[in-house]
Write an enzyme that holds these catalytic residues in place. Structure first.
Site, mmCIF file in Angstrom:
data_model
loop_
_atom_site.group_PDB
_atom_site.id
_atom_site.type_symbol
_atom_site.label_atom_id
_atom_site.label_comp_id
_atom_site.label_asym_id
_atom_site.label_seq_id
_atom_site.Cartn_x
_atom_site.Cartn_y
_atom_site.Cartn_z
ATOM 1 N N GLY A 115 37.961 48.197 44.542
ATOM 2 C CA GLY A 115 38.930 48.035 45.626
ATOM 3 C C GLY A 115 39.898 46.962 45.195
ATOM 4 N N SER A 131 39.890 42.890 44.737
ATOM 5 C CA SER A 131 38.977 41.738 44.778
ATOM 6 C C SER A 131 39.554 40.569 45.561
ATOM 7 C CB SER A 131 38.605 41.300 43.364
ATOM 8 O OG SER A 131 39.760 40.932 42.636
ATOM 9 N N CYS A 188 34.142 47.438 39.082
ATOM 10 C CA CYS A 188 35.564 47.104 39.080
ATOM 11 C C CYS A 188 35.839 45.832 39.895
ATOM 12 C CB CYS A 188 36.373 48.314 39.535
ATOM 13 S SG CYS A 188 38.061 48.239 38.931
ATOM 14 N N ARG A 225 41.622 40.027 35.640
ATOM 15 C CA ARG A 225 42.072 41.101 36.532
ATOM 16 C C ARG A 225 43.207 41.907 35.909
ATOM 17 N NH1 ARG A 225 44.621 39.276 41.161
ATOM 18 N NH2 ARG A 225 44.366 41.359 42.009
ATOM 19 N N ARG A 275 43.081 50.237 37.308
ATOM 20 C CA ARG A 275 43.489 48.814 37.304
ATOM 21 C C ARG A 275 42.277 47.938 36.968
ATOM 22 N NH1 ARG A 275 45.091 46.621 41.846
ATOM 23 N NH2 ARG A 275 44.170 48.202 43.169
ATOM 24 N N HIS A 296 34.557 53.137 37.379
ATOM 25 C CA HIS A 296 34.148 53.632 38.705
ATOM 26 C C HIS A 296 33.129 54.775 38.586
ATOM 27 C CE1 HIS A 296 37.059 51.672 41.482
ATOM 28 N NE2 HIS A 296 37.731 51.529 40.364
ATOM 29 N N GLU A 320 31.169 55.862 40.670
ATOM 30 C CA GLU A 320 31.011 56.576 41.951
ATOM 31 C C GLU A 320 32.060 57.678 42.113
ATOM 32 O OE1 GLU A 320 32.512 53.826 41.482
ATOM 33 O OE2 GLU A 320 34.107 53.482 42.946
HETATM 34 N N1 GLN Z 1 42.605 45.239 40.159
HETATM 35 C C1 GLN Z 1 41.647 45.222 41.236
HETATM 36 C C2 GLN Z 1 41.282 43.795 41.597
HETATM 37 O O1 GLN Z 1 41.736 42.869 41.035
HETATM 38 C C3 GLN Z 1 40.408 46.008 40.885
HETATM 39 C C4 GLN Z 1 40.731 47.465 40.798
HETATM 40 C C5 GLN Z 1 39.608 48.359 41.215
HETATM 41 O O2 GLN Z 1 38.601 47.942 41.771
HETATM 42 N N2 GLN Z 1 39.815 49.639 41.003
HETATM 43 O O3 GLN Z 1 40.495 43.605 42.467
#
Ligand code: GLN
Length: 193
Positions: A48, A50, A80, A109, A138, A173, A175
Site C-alpha cells: 500500500g 507506507s 512491499c 522507498r 513501486r 506482492h 497476494e
Molecule cells: N512505495 C510504497 C511505499 O513507500 C510501497 C508500494 C507498495 O506497497 N506497492 O509505501
C-alpha cells in the site's frame, strides 16, 4: 496449527492477502485496533503506502501495542509497504514516518524510479520448487542487511525475499498472483516458531 492470522487492515492490499489465506483454510482477522491485535497469533502487513500506514498506525493507537507484540516475537510477514514498516531504517521516507525494526534491513522507498515503477519477473526462491512469478509495484529495495538475515530470493543483485527469526519480508506482492507458495512459506514458518 497456524492459529489466527491477522491482516493489518488500515490501508492497502489487505483484502487480497486475506483471500489467499482463507483460500488456504486459515482463520484470519482484520486488524484495525488494539483489541483486534489482541486476537491474533501472527500478522501480515500488506502493500500500500507506507507513509499513510505509519500515520494511521499512530492515530489508531496501534503502533505501540504492535511494537510490543513484535518485540515479544509475534510472527510477521510484510509485503512491499509492509516490508518498509518492518525494516530497521527507511531511506527516502517522510521525516515523521516510523518503522518497527523487526528485521535487520534498511529499505529504500520507490527505489526503482518512476519509469519502471512496476514490473513482473520470475524468481528462484529458496524452499520453493520452480520459479515464482513476482509482481513489483513501486517496490522498495533492501539497501543493507545484517548477518542474521536469511536471503530467500534475489532479483538481479537485489534482495527481494528475506527472513530473520519470525519475520518474513517480500519487496513484491505475492497476494496478487494465484500462487500461494510464499504464503505457504509463512505458514510453515508459524509451525516452527
Ligand atoms: N512505495 C510504497 C511505499 O513507500 C510501497 C508500494 C507498495 O506497497 N506497492 O509505501
Amino acid at each position: 496449527m497456524s492459529g489466527v492470522i491477522g491482516v493489518l487492515a488500515l490501508q492497502g492490499a489487505f483484502e487480497a492477502h486475506e483471500a489467499v489465506l482463507r483460500g488456504m483454510g486459515c482463520q484470519t482477522q482484520q486488524v484495525r485496533t488494539p483489541d483486534d491485535l489482541a486476537k491474533v497469533d501472527s500478522l501480515v502487513l500488506p502493500g500500500g503506502e507506507s507513509t499513510t500506514m505509519s500515520h494511521l498506525l499512530v492515530t489508531s493507537g496501534l503502533f505501540d501495542p504492535l511494537q510490543a507484540r513484535i518485540d515479544d516475537h509475534l510472527p510477521v510477514f510484510g509485503t512491499c509497504a509492509g516490508m518498509i514498516l518492518l525494516s530497521a531504517h527507511i531511506e527516502d521516507g517522510r521525516p515523521d514516518q516510523r518503522c518497527f525494526s523487526a528485521i535487520d534491513i534498511d529499505a529504500r522507498r520507490n527505489a526503482y524510479g518512476r519509469q519502471i515503477d512496476s514490473f513482473e519477473t520470475d524468481l528462484a526462491v529458496q524452499g520453493i520448487d520452480g520459479d515464482f512469478h513476482a509482481v513489483f509495484i513501486r517496490a522498495p529495495q533492501v539497501v543493507r542487511y545484517g548477518p542474521g538475515v536469511n536471503i530467500l530470493a534475489r532479483h538481479d543483485d537485489d534482495v527481494v525475499l528475506a527472513r530473520e527469526g519470525a519475520v518474513l519480508v517480500a519487496s513484491f506482492h505475492p497476494e496478487l498472483t494465484d500462487d500461494n507458495r510464499i504464503h505457504r512459506l509463512f505458514i510453515e514458518m508459524l509451525q516452527e516458531v
